[in-house]
Design an enzyme around this catalytic site. Structure first.
Site, PDB file in Angstrom:
ATOM      1  N   HIS A 120       0.878  -1.167   0.000  1.00 45.59           N
ATOM      2  CA  HIS A 120       0.000   0.000   0.000  1.00 45.59           C
ATOM      3  C   HIS A 120       0.919   1.220   0.000  1.00 45.59           C
ATOM      4  O   HIS A 120       2.042   1.137   0.516  1.00 45.59           O
ATOM      5  CB  HIS A 120      -0.827   0.081   1.279  1.00 45.59           C
ATOM      6  CG  HIS A 120      -1.739  -1.075   1.532  1.00 45.59           C
ATOM      7  ND1 HIS A 120      -1.335  -2.227   2.154  1.00 45.59           N
ATOM      8  CD2 HIS A 120      -3.061  -1.232   1.276  1.00 45.59           C
ATOM      9  CE1 HIS A 120      -2.361  -3.054   2.267  1.00 45.59           C
ATOM     10  NE2 HIS A 120      -3.420  -2.484   1.739  1.00 45.59           N
ATOM     11  N   ASP A 123       2.428   1.824   3.354  1.00 37.43           N
ATOM     12  CA  ASP A 123       3.348   0.820   3.900  1.00 37.43           C
ATOM     13  C   ASP A 123       4.780   1.316   3.718  1.00 37.43           C
ATOM     14  O   ASP A 123       5.681   0.928   4.459  1.00 37.43           O
ATOM     15  CB  ASP A 123       3.238  -0.525   3.164  1.00 37.43           C
ATOM     16  CG  ASP A 123       1.893  -1.194   3.368  1.00 37.43           C
ATOM     17  OD1 ASP A 123       1.151  -0.786   4.271  1.00 37.43           O
ATOM     18  OD2 ASP A 123       1.592  -2.131   2.592  1.00 37.43           O
ATOM     19  N   MET A 154       2.703  -5.664  -7.767  1.00 38.24           N
ATOM     20  CA  MET A 154       1.387  -5.072  -7.494  1.00 38.24           C
ATOM     21  C   MET A 154       1.510  -3.952  -6.460  1.00 38.24           C
ATOM     22  O   MET A 154       2.328  -4.019  -5.546  1.00 38.24           O
ATOM     23  CB  MET A 154       0.463  -6.178  -6.972  1.00 38.24           C
ATOM     24  CG  MET A 154      -0.896  -5.747  -6.536  1.00 38.24           C
ATOM     25  SD  MET A 154      -0.990  -5.218  -4.807  1.00 38.24           S
ATOM     26  CE  MET A 154      -1.665  -6.674  -4.025  1.00 38.24           C
ATOM     27  N   GLU A 247     -10.750  -6.303  -5.590  1.00 39.54           N
ATOM     28  CA  GLU A 247     -10.744  -7.363  -4.578  1.00 39.54           C
ATOM     29  C   GLU A 247     -12.042  -7.334  -3.768  1.00 39.54           C
ATOM     30  O   GLU A 247     -12.256  -6.434  -2.959  1.00 39.54           O
ATOM     31  CB  GLU A 247      -9.542  -7.186  -3.644  1.00 39.54           C
ATOM     32  CG  GLU A 247      -9.476  -8.256  -2.568  1.00 39.54           C
ATOM     33  CD  GLU A 247      -8.215  -8.154  -1.720  1.00 39.54           C
ATOM     34  OE1 GLU A 247      -7.268  -7.465  -2.122  1.00 39.54           O
ATOM     35  OE2 GLU A 247      -8.198  -8.768  -0.645  1.00 39.54           O
ATOM     36  N   LYS A 249     -14.826  -8.436  -0.913  1.00 37.86           N
ATOM     37  CA  LYS A 249     -14.860  -8.962   0.461  1.00 37.86           C
ATOM     38  C   LYS A 249     -16.272  -8.709   0.996  1.00 37.86           C
ATOM     39  O   LYS A 249     -16.823  -7.634   0.770  1.00 37.86           O
ATOM     40  CB  LYS A 249     -13.812  -8.252   1.325  1.00 37.86           C
ATOM     41  CG  LYS A 249     -13.667  -8.853   2.717  1.00 37.86           C
ATOM     42  CD  LYS A 249     -12.512  -8.221   3.497  1.00 37.86           C
ATOM     43  CE  LYS A 249     -12.392  -8.850   4.875  1.00 37.86           C
ATOM     44  NZ  LYS A 249     -11.327  -8.265   5.689  1.00 37.86           N
ATOM     45  N   GLU A 283      -9.589 -13.221  -2.983  1.00 39.29           N
ATOM     46  CA  GLU A 283      -8.835 -13.710  -1.810  1.00 39.29           C
ATOM     47  C   GLU A 283      -9.546 -14.922  -1.218  1.00 39.29           C
ATOM     48  O   GLU A 283     -10.769 -14.894  -0.987  1.00 39.29           O
ATOM     49  CB  GLU A 283      -8.711 -12.609  -0.763  1.00 39.29           C
ATOM     50  CG  GLU A 283      -8.091 -13.142   0.522  1.00 39.29           C
ATOM     51  CD  GLU A 283      -7.742 -12.082   1.548  1.00 39.29           C
ATOM     52  OE1 GLU A 283      -7.261 -11.006   1.162  1.00 39.29           O
ATOM     53  OE2 GLU A 283      -7.954 -12.346   2.744  1.00 39.29           O
ATOM     54  N   HIS A 286     -11.736 -14.326   1.904  1.00 43.78           N
ATOM     55  CA  HIS A 286     -12.917 -13.484   1.704  1.00 43.78           C
ATOM     56  C   HIS A 286     -14.115 -14.279   1.182  1.00 43.78           C
ATOM     57  O   HIS A 286     -15.255 -13.974   1.519  1.00 43.78           O
ATOM     58  CB  HIS A 286     -12.596 -12.336   0.747  1.00 43.78           C
ATOM     59  CG  HIS A 286     -11.566 -11.383   1.294  1.00 43.78           C
ATOM     60  ND1 HIS A 286     -11.122 -10.287   0.603  1.00 43.78           N
ATOM     61  CD2 HIS A 286     -10.894 -11.383   2.476  1.00 43.78           C
ATOM     62  CE1 HIS A 286     -10.229  -9.630   1.334  1.00 43.78           C
ATOM     63  NE2 HIS A 286     -10.070 -10.295   2.469  1.00 43.78           N
ATOM     64  N   ASP A 311      -5.015 -13.469  -4.043  1.00 36.70           N
ATOM     65  CA  ASP A 311      -4.567 -13.386  -2.650  1.00 36.70           C
ATOM     66  C   ASP A 311      -4.746 -14.751  -1.999  1.00 36.70           C
ATOM     67  O   ASP A 311      -5.866 -15.174  -1.679  1.00 36.70           O
ATOM     68  CB  ASP A 311      -5.369 -12.330  -1.877  1.00 36.70           C
ATOM     69  CG  ASP A 311      -4.824 -10.926  -2.099  1.00 36.70           C
ATOM     70  OD1 ASP A 311      -3.837 -10.779  -2.839  1.00 36.70           O
ATOM     71  OD2 ASP A 311      -5.397  -9.982  -1.523  1.00 36.70           O
ATOM     72  N   ASP A 321     -12.132 -12.506   9.107  1.00 35.12           N
ATOM     73  CA  ASP A 321     -11.099 -12.732   8.103  1.00 35.12           C
ATOM     74  C   ASP A 321      -9.792 -13.112   8.797  1.00 35.12           C
ATOM     75  O   ASP A 321      -9.159 -12.287   9.447  1.00 35.12           O
ATOM     76  CB  ASP A 321     -10.926 -11.418   7.318  1.00 35.12           C
ATOM     77  CG  ASP A 321      -9.948 -11.542   6.176  1.00 35.12           C
ATOM     78  OD1 ASP A 321      -9.662 -12.671   5.749  1.00 35.12           O
ATOM     79  OD2 ASP A 321      -9.482 -10.495   5.701  1.00 35.12           O
ATOM     80  N   ASP A 323      -6.904 -14.738   7.469  1.00 30.79           N
ATOM     81  CA  ASP A 323      -5.625 -14.572   6.752  1.00 30.79           C
ATOM     82  C   ASP A 323      -4.557 -15.552   7.240  1.00 30.79           C
ATOM     83  O   ASP A 323      -3.399 -15.185   7.471  1.00 30.79           O
ATOM     84  CB  ASP A 323      -5.101 -13.119   6.903  1.00 30.79           C
ATOM     85  CG  ASP A 323      -5.990 -12.109   6.210  1.00 30.79           C
ATOM     86  OD1 ASP A 323      -6.725 -12.483   5.282  1.00 30.79           O
ATOM     87  OD2 ASP A 323      -5.945 -10.925   6.615  1.00 30.79           O
ATOM     88  N   ASP A 353      -1.542 -13.158   0.877  1.00 28.76           N
ATOM     89  CA  ASP A 353      -2.096 -12.070   1.680  1.00 28.76           C
ATOM     90  C   ASP A 353      -2.507 -12.678   3.020  1.00 28.76           C
ATOM     91  O   ASP A 353      -3.680 -12.950   3.267  1.00 28.76           O
ATOM     92  CB  ASP A 353      -3.294 -11.431   0.970  1.00 28.76           C
ATOM     93  CG  ASP A 353      -3.777 -10.201   1.723  1.00 28.76           C
ATOM     94  OD1 ASP A 353      -3.113  -9.794   2.694  1.00 28.76           O
ATOM     95  OD2 ASP A 353      -4.823  -9.657   1.351  1.00 28.76           O
TER      96      ASP A 353
END
Ligand code: NOJ
Ligand code: MG
Ligand code: MG
Length: 453
Positions: A120, A123, A154, A247, A249, A283, A286, A311, A321, A323, A353
């Site tokens: 991101h 980040d 990405m 994406e 969710k 993902e 998700h 993802d 979620d 992950d 992810d």
């Protein structure tokens, strides 16, 4: 709930480490800017405003054997900075792990055999960085990419952490927020392009509601369309080689998110100005959160030529979620996912992810990352075995044989076929009585996965 100010104070207690392979040649400063990363729970984390050495403990990678499952650059594995950088904060508990600088993450991921690192905007570049600070951080990051042979396939925008996005970004009722979201995304696209990203993910983390009393869900879809159309035109005008991957969710952090599943998103894409520029970033977690078959969703995206990115993670469905490490929960369906991706020639990044359990220290993070990649490669190996297992293949041949008598009447409409089909006498009793042997095939698959064949 903590305010951003509280976070800054808390972060001032984070340990400072040194970067062993650079500290003598290049004292490495995390500079005089507020350093922010995004914790998975969607909060900003601010580092203290003073020089500090970059965090790098030595010898943190345990020596696992370099066997056939060891990841390599050719496998195209990637991780987000926010994934291995996740510090374990959740709605009920604070950080359990130290902050890793982006250049350190690049180094560690490369050593583990990863090929790419995604991010991101915030980040890497703090929300409130000056242009000079931004340029320095980007320059240092690019140097690390080059030093460690890593790519940025990405990039994406954080449109969910700052309080300004509490009611969404592109779908906010406030035009100023929508304008800011576009401005932030265009700048983040510029950053992504500068780092070489060709895929731009749009995850609408806050594009939703807790109540439908205040937001019109039809208007929300129109606003999403307007924003994505705008960004497609922007990318074209800049001449960037970039495609968007949306994406979906279903919920979290909002009670309900718009365009919640692969299917919703696919339908939406074809209403855009430039559908050829827009695909999906599904993902695992998700779709499993709402009990859907992820493999089927991905298959539909693939068939439509819309699987631009993926993802990978895992999830005990249905709940929040999680992950989890790829393949750590749903062994059989993750096998079928890898089988699908490999058989259908998906050539994009295999992006994880996911993040390490909150119980883990730094070593656990790298164990987690290595585990994601190794498990993918083990499934890939199992797919090869599936293809060469004589009993499985013989069974498949039989399963796919069927009665060919009427095959010539299928394959697309013609008046002649329609006429002949209407007249045909099809032996449905025989077909209905036939056992399909899926039980045996499924058991053989399980035996293969469990190492019994
Ligand atoms: C964080 C979300 O948890 C994740 O699912 C998403 O892929 C990335 N942000 C990119 O926006
Ligand atoms: Mg994701
Ligand atoms: Mg997730």
């Amino acid at each position: 709930m903590l305010s951003i100010t509280d976070e800054i104070i808390e972060m001032s207690e984070v340990e400072t480490w040194t970067l062993p392979d650079r500290e003598t040649s290049m004292p490495y400063f995390m500079v005089h800017c507020l350093w922010s990363v995004v914790n998975h729970s969607g909060f900003f984390v601010f580092e203290k405003e003073e020089p500090m050495t970059t965090s790098v403990p030595q010898n943190t990678v345990r020596e696992w054997t370099s066997d056939e499952y060891a990841p390599s650059k050719e496998d195209k594995f990637s991780f987000g900075l926010w994934t291995v950088g996740n510090r374990g904060r959740d709605p009920f508990g604070e950080y359990v792990r130290p902050l890793f600088a982006p250049v350190y993450i690049v180094k560690k991921l490369s050593e583990l055999g990863a090929w790419g690192v995604n991010l991101h905007d915030n980040d890497l570049v703090p929300f409130d960085a000056t242009p000079t600070q931004r340029d320095r951080l980007v320059r240092e990051f690019k140097q690390a990419l080059s030093d460690y042979g890593m790519v940025v396939p990405m990039a994406t925008t954080n449109l969910f952490s700052h309080p300004v996005f509490k009611d969404g970004a592109f779908t906010s009722n406030d035009p100023a927020v929508r304008a800011f979201a576009l401005q932030k995304t265009m700048r983040a696209i510029d950053l992504g392009a500068e780092l070489g990203a060709t895929i731009y993910v749009l995850w609408g983390g806050r594009e939703g509601s807790e109540t439908d009393a205040g937001k019109d869900p039809v208007t929300a879809v129109k606003r999403m369309r307007e924003a994505i159309d705008f960004l497609c035109h922007y990318v074209k005008e800049q001449g960037y080689q970039m495609r968007f991957a949306l994406e979906p969710k279903p919920n979290e952090p909002r009670s309900d998110l718009y365009l919640p599943t692969i299917g919703h998103m696919l339908g939406f894409i074809y209403t855009l100005d430039a559908p050829e520029m827009v695909g999906l970033n599904p993902e695992v977690a998700h779709e499993l959160m709402v009990g859907l078959n992820f493999v089927h969703g991905v298959a539909q995206a693939l068939e439509a030529g819309k699987l631009f990115h993926i993802d990978l993670n895992d999830q005990k469905a249905p709940r929040y979620d999680q992950d989890f490490r790829f393949g750590s929960e749903n062994l059989k369906s993750m096998f079928f996912l890898v089988k699908l991706l490999e058989e259908k020639g998906y050539s994009g990044p295999r992006h994880f992810d996911a993040h390490a359990h909150r119980t883990e220290d730094e070593q656990g993070v790298w164990d987690f990352a290595r585990g994601c990649m190794r498990t993918y490669n083990m499934f890939k190996q199992k797919v090869r075995r599936f293809h060469t297992d004589p009993e499985i293949q013989a069974l498949l041949k039989e399963i796919h044989s069927g009665d060919q008598t009427y095959g010539g009447l299928l394959g697309g409409y013609t008046s002649e076929r329609a006429g002949r089909l209407k007249e045909a006498t099809i032996d449905i009793d025989t077909r209905a009585k036939r056992g399909l042997h899926y039980e045996k095939l499924d058991q053989l698959t399980i035996e293969l996965l469990l190492g019994a064949r």
